[in-house]
Design a protein around this motif. Structure first.
Motif, PDB file in Angstrom:
ATOM      1  N   ASN A 227      -6.088  -1.251   5.498  1.00  0.00           N
ATOM      2  CA  ASN A 227      -4.643  -1.072   5.642  1.00  0.00           C
ATOM      3  C   ASN A 227      -3.906  -1.160   4.303  1.00  0.00           C
ATOM      4  N   ALA A 228      -4.586  -1.655   3.255  1.00  0.00           N
ATOM      5  CA  ALA A 228      -3.963  -1.776   1.943  1.00  0.00           C
ATOM      6  C   ALA A 228      -4.143  -0.518   1.099  1.00  0.00           C
ATOM      7  N   PHE A 229      -5.082   0.358   1.453  1.00  0.00           N
ATOM      8  CA  PHE A 229      -5.303   1.540   0.603  1.00  0.00           C
ATOM      9  C   PHE A 229      -5.483   2.852   1.365  1.00  0.00           C
ATOM     10  N   VAL A 230      -5.828   2.816   2.660  1.00  0.00           N
ATOM     11  CA  VAL A 230      -6.032   4.066   3.396  1.00  0.00           C
ATOM     12  C   VAL A 230      -4.746   4.888   3.518  1.00  0.00           C
ATOM     13  N   PRO A 231      -3.581   4.267   3.826  1.00  0.00           N
ATOM     14  CA  PRO A 231      -2.350   5.089   3.872  1.00  0.00           C
ATOM     15  C   PRO A 231      -2.074   5.805   2.546  1.00  0.00           C
ATOM     16  N   LEU A 232      -2.321   5.122   1.420  1.00  0.00           N
ATOM     17  CA  LEU A 232      -2.126   5.750   0.116  1.00  0.00           C
ATOM     18  C   LEU A 232      -3.152   6.858  -0.104  1.00  0.00           C
ATOM     19  N   ALA A 233      -4.388   6.621   0.328  1.00  0.00           N
ATOM     20  CA  ALA A 233      -5.419   7.653   0.201  1.00  0.00           C
ATOM     21  C   ALA A 233      -5.057   8.876   1.027  1.00  0.00           C
ATOM     22  N   GLU A 234      -4.483   8.661   2.224  1.00  0.00           N
ATOM     23  CA  GLU A 234      -4.049   9.760   3.076  1.00  0.00           C
ATOM     24  C   GLU A 234      -2.928  10.549   2.408  1.00  0.00           C
ATOM     25  N   GLU A 235      -1.990   9.843   1.814  1.00  0.00           N
ATOM     26  CA  GLU A 235      -0.834  10.490   1.180  1.00  0.00           C
ATOM     27  C   GLU A 235      -1.237  11.293  -0.044  1.00  0.00           C
ATOM     28  N   THR A 236      -2.164  10.778  -0.832  1.00  0.00           N
ATOM     29  CA  THR A 236      -2.547  11.427  -2.089  1.00  0.00           C
ATOM     30  C   THR A 236      -3.680  12.424  -1.933  1.00  0.00           C
ATOM     31  N   GLY A 237      -4.315  12.467  -0.767  1.00  0.00           N
ATOM     32  CA  GLY A 237      -5.418  13.393  -0.569  1.00  0.00           C
ATOM     33  C   GLY A 237      -6.783  12.815  -0.906  1.00  0.00           C
ATOM     34  N   VAL A 238      -6.819  11.595  -1.452  1.00  0.00           N
ATOM     35  CA  VAL A 238      -8.104  10.969  -1.790  1.00  0.00           C
ATOM     36  C   VAL A 238      -8.925  10.717  -0.526  1.00  0.00           C
ATOM     37  N   VAL A 239      -8.255  10.692   0.621  1.00  0.00           N
ATOM     38  CA  VAL A 239      -8.936  10.387   1.868  1.00  0.00           C
ATOM     39  C   VAL A 239      -9.993  11.444   2.214  1.00  0.00           C
ATOM     40  N   VAL A 240      -9.837  12.668   1.719  1.00  0.00           N
ATOM     41  CA  VAL A 240     -10.800  13.732   2.052  1.00  0.00           C
ATOM     42  C   VAL A 240     -12.161  13.461   1.406  1.00  0.00           C
ATOM     43  N   PRO A 241     -12.254  13.312   0.085  1.00  0.00           N
ATOM     44  CA  PRO A 241     -13.570  12.980  -0.486  1.00  0.00           C
ATOM     45  C   PRO A 241     -14.065  11.611  -0.037  1.00  0.00           C
ATOM     46  N   MET A 242     -13.118  10.691   0.228  1.00  0.00           N
ATOM     47  CA  MET A 242     -13.516   9.374   0.714  1.00  0.00           C
ATOM     48  C   MET A 242     -14.136   9.486   2.112  1.00  0.00           C
ATOM     49  N   GLY A 243     -13.565  10.319   2.979  1.00  0.00           N
ATOM     50  CA  GLY A 243     -14.114  10.515   4.320  1.00  0.00           C
ATOM     51  C   GLY A 243     -15.490  11.165   4.282  1.00  0.00           C
ATOM     52  N   GLU A 244     -15.681  12.116   3.362  1.00  0.00           N
ATOM     53  CA  GLU A 244     -17.003  12.732   3.227  1.00  0.00           C
ATOM     54  C   GLU A 244     -18.039  11.710   2.754  1.00  0.00           C
ATOM     55  N   TRP A 245     -17.603  10.806   1.863  1.00  0.00           N
ATOM     56  CA  TRP A 245     -18.518   9.741   1.409  1.00  0.00           C
ATOM     57  C   TRP A 245     -18.915   8.846   2.576  1.00  0.00           C
ATOM     58  N   ILE A 246     -17.956   8.519   3.453  1.00  0.00           N
ATOM     59  CA  ILE A 246     -18.250   7.674   4.620  1.00  0.00           C
ATOM     60  C   ILE A 246     -19.283   8.359   5.515  1.00  0.00           C
ATOM     61  N   LEU A 247     -19.115   9.664   5.757  1.00  0.00           N
ATOM     62  CA  LEU A 247     -20.070  10.395   6.588  1.00  0.00           C
ATOM     63  C   LEU A 247     -21.478  10.326   5.994  1.00  0.00           C
ATOM     64  N   ARG A 248     -21.584  10.590   4.699  1.00  0.00           N
ATOM     65  CA  ARG A 248     -22.900  10.571   4.054  1.00  0.00           C
ATOM     66  C   ARG A 248     -23.516   9.174   4.086  1.00  0.00           C
ATOM     67  N   GLN A 249     -22.698   8.153   3.812  1.00  0.00           N
ATOM     68  CA  GLN A 249     -23.199   6.784   3.766  1.00  0.00           C
ATOM     69  C   GLN A 249     -23.637   6.310   5.159  1.00  0.00           C
ATOM     70  N   ALA A 250     -22.832   6.627   6.184  1.00  0.00           N
ATOM     71  CA  ALA A 250     -23.185   6.228   7.555  1.00  0.00           C
ATOM     72  C   ALA A 250     -24.459   6.922   8.007  1.00  0.00           C
TER      73      ALA A 250
END
Length: 726
Positions: free
Chosen positions: A517-540
């Motif tokens: 909750n301290a960084f995901v909203p900012l990641a969503e706003e800045t677009g960082v959430v897209v590469p971050m989400g792909e990293w989560i998929l690969r890691q999981a």
């Protein structure tokens, strides 16, 4: 016979051949003597009488004819008359023994070029022949020159009248003496209407001073006026297509002084001015269009960010000179993206146009309204005397947006967050004021939106911290600072672990573990959430592969999908690549998506999720019951699992789990798996079990844990099952 000294004989080079002379006489001896006399200088031919002479002239071109008047059958006078009738221009020298003056006059009257009496001196005859040929040559050359001049004038007039430019001449008084045909299509008046009028009658009033120099140009050559831009007035009532302003044309004038050819080097009389007018209206229109597009928003017609900054800069200079304050406001619509994503950009654009109209109606004529980009508007109040006055205007803008807007059959409600700053107290530099106002606007949004917030210096630290957080967030991907934690999802009947929800954590080098909750909203706003989400998929997927290779029981891993991640064109590919890279079956992963995200772009999202479901990937609807979806829309998605939001589980202990009960009953009828989140007590577990809830997740079974702890938990489950069977 050699030419006599001093004879005026045309050279062969001047004619291109030897001159040819026809001797017409009925006496063979005279013919022979004449041929010998002139044969060395000229090519000769002989004719015994008029009929032979006319026949020879019809067959061959001669430069001179020597004609005897007194011949039997057809006299020399009759030959002259017949030559004239036939239009033969060959000069004739009459050679006659008749001494009467009347014979000479009569011969010349019938077209003879010269008359010489017999007996004649040889040198006199040669001289007469040479003079006649020379005169004939000069006449021919003059005729050719006249023809070339006439042709040149014809070509020049054609070029002038068909020129795309308006060409004119003026007299010494500035009146038109000549205009070409182009004036009719350029200004709508005929040539006759303009000739004789003073040039000032067609000049735009504001350009008269500049026009005076070019239309009265006396200089010539390199010093003459070139490409002077002016505006020419058009005749009233004319239809002139593609003109920026129907009342005038924008042109470039090039002019030079005209002077008489001087009889001596001391004479140089001024005759007037010659000019060429090039129509540049289309070019000026294109330049103005480019300028407009550069400094205006094409959707609303309002000034854009660059133009707003320019207005603000000039207002600050003016205010400083007059010691006058001003206020800057930046307005951003709250949740505008939901409109775009759910109803489409067409509805969003129409909404922005209506909002711009409403905002403009709330401002004074001197106030500036601009669209800074997206759903962000700028307002400049150049005469604001206090912060209170700016606050009043800000509330007026917010209230104007409160009334619903009906766009393409949709009734829409819009709120706005406003940041404000006051000059010169908050600053006197345009960029500084804009930046501070935007920070104040972000602060208004952070406080819930639909309000106005004035800039305060303390906001700078918070904003700087946000900027630093964004920079750290981007570096975190590169430096591999993210880590996945796993929270177990347990079967309500057997207590066995059915899966884990993958939850991201940020292992910050200075701040330690940072929760989502301290960084995901900012990641969503800045677009960082897209590469971050792909990293989560690969890691999981990689962690799932490790468990499979270790022989641990199959436990699916649920991964949360962000709105931006789902909207990417390569979303389906990124999921399938993560599975293929780790040689996993598609059912090993379950994608968790909230109701609101599903509804953002139903057609596109449904197509992507159906494609994944057909490949075997599972889909869970997270936080079910908190959004605005309906069963009609949910039926379009290949849903496998509903996750009951923790708020309903928490309330269930108080109200008999009415909402949770309804969700579970609906899921059971639809043959869907149900997971209840936020289970923290045994009482909650028992109630959910009694309602036949499939699985539960919460602190009662474990907090989010590292991959090592999750692995140990699975190993203990295997050992427990072995102990039971043993």
């Amino acid at each position: 016979m050699q030419p006599l000294p001093g004879e005026n004989q045309p050279s062969i080079s001047s004619l291109g051949r030897r001159p040819r002379v026809l001797i017409v006489d009925d006496d063979p001896l005279i013919q022979e003597s004449l041929a010998r006399l002139i044969g060395q200088s000229y090519e000769t031919a002989a004719a015994r009488g008029g009929p032979q002479a006319l026949e020879a002239v019809g067959r061959m071109r001669f430069d001179v004819i020597l004609l005897d008047l007194n011949m039997p059958g057809m006299s020399g006078a009759e030959v002259l008359a017949e030559l004239s009738r036939r239009g033969v221009a060959t000069p004739v020298i009459v050679v006659s023994g008749d001494n009467a003056i009347d014979s000479a006059v009569n011969a010349l009257r019938h077209g003879a070029a010269d008359f010489i009496r017999k007996p004649y001196k040889p040198e006199e005859l040669l001289k007469r022949i040479g003079n006649t040929i020379g005169k004939q040559q000069l006449e021919q050359e003059n005729s050719q020159i006249q023809q070339r001049l006439q042709q040149s004038e014809k070509w020049h007039r054609f070029l002038v009248n068909t020129s795309p430019d308006f060409i004119y001449t003026l007299d010494c008084e500035g009146r038109f003496t000549f205009v070409n045909d182009r004036v009719e299509s350029l200004l709508g008046c005929t040539r006759s209407e303009l000739v004789g009028r003073h040039y000032s009658e067609i000049i735009h009033e504001e350009d008269l001073f500049r026009a005076e120099h070019v239309f009265n140009e006396r200089r010539a050559d390199a010093r003459a006026s070139r490409n002077v831009e002016l505006r020419l007035k058009c005749k009233d009532g004319q239809q002139r297509p593609r003109i920026m302003n129907g009342r005038y044309r924008t042109v470039e004038v090039t002019a030079t002084g005209m002077y008489e050819l001087p009889e001596s080097r001391f004479e140089n009389r001024f005759m007037g001015t010659y000019g060429v007018v090039k129509d540049i209206s289309d070019r000026k229109q294109a330049e103005e269009t480019v300028h407009y597009q550069t400094y205006h928003d094409l959707l609303t017609g309002l000034p854009n960010r660059a133009k707003f900054r320019d207005h603000l800069g000039r207002a600050l200079v003016y205010g400083k000179r007059r010691q006058q304050a001003l206020s800057v406001m930046i307005l951003d619509l709250d949740n505008f993206r939901v409109v775009n994503d759910s109803l489409g950009h067409g509805v969003g654009d129409e909404l922005l146009i209506h909002i711009a109209t409403r905002l403009r109606q709330c401002l004074a004529d001197d106030d500036v309204l601009a669209r800074l980009g997206g759903d962000e508007f700028g307002v400049l109040l150049p005469d604001a005397s206090s912060r209170l006055e700016a606050t009043v205007v800000g509330h007026k803008l917010i209230e104007a947006l409160n009334a619903p807007l009906r766009i393409k059959g949709h009734e829409l409600y819009v709120t706005a967050s406003i940041g404000a700053s006051f000059a010169p107290e908050d600053g006197a530099v345009a960029d500084t004021l804009i930046r501070q106002t935007e920070i104040a606007m972000y602060q208004a949004k952070a406080q819930g939106g639909c309000r106005i917030q004035h800039w305060q210096p303390a906001m700078q630290d918070a904003f700087s911290g946000r900027i630093q957080m964004e920079a750290d967030l981007r570096r975190a991907l590169v430096n591999d600072e993210f880590v996945l934690f796993y929270q177990p999802q347990v079967d309500t009947l057997t207590g066995a672990i059915r899966g884990f929800e993958a939850l991201i954590r940020w292992w910050h080098p200075e701040r330690g573990i940072v929760l989502p909750n301290a960084f995901v909203p900012l990641a969503e706003e800045t677009g960082v959430v897209v590469p971050m989400g792909e990293w989560i998929l690969r890691q999981a997927a990689a962690q799932q592969a490790i468990w499979r290779k270790s022989g641990l029981p199959p436990a699916r891993i649920s991964v949360n999908i962000s709105p931006r991640q789902l909207e990417t064109a390569d979303f389906v590919g990124s999921v399938l690549r993560a599975l293929e890279a780790n040689q996993l079956e598609p059912g090993a992963l379950e994608l968790e998506i909230t109701e609101n995200v599903l509804m953002r772009d139903v057609e596109s999202n449904a197509a992507k999720l159906v494609q994944l479901a057909e490949a075997g990937v599972r889909l869970a609807v997270d936080d079910f019951g908190t959004g605005y979806s309906s069963l009609k829309y949910l039926s379009r998605f290949p849903i496998h699992t509903l996750k009951i939001d923790r708020a309903f589980v928490k309330d269930s202990a108080l109200d008999g789990m009415s909402i949770a009960n309804a969700i579970i009953g609906m899921a059971r009828n639809l043959k869907l798996n149900v997971i209840a989140e936020g289970v923290e007590s045994t009482a909650q577990l028992e109630q959910l079990r009694s309602l036949q809830c499939s699985e539960v997740q919460g602190y009662l079974f474990g907090m989010p844990m590292s991959a090592q702890e999750a692995t140990r938990l699975l190993q203990e489950q295997v050992q427990g099952e072995v102990a039971k069977t043993g």
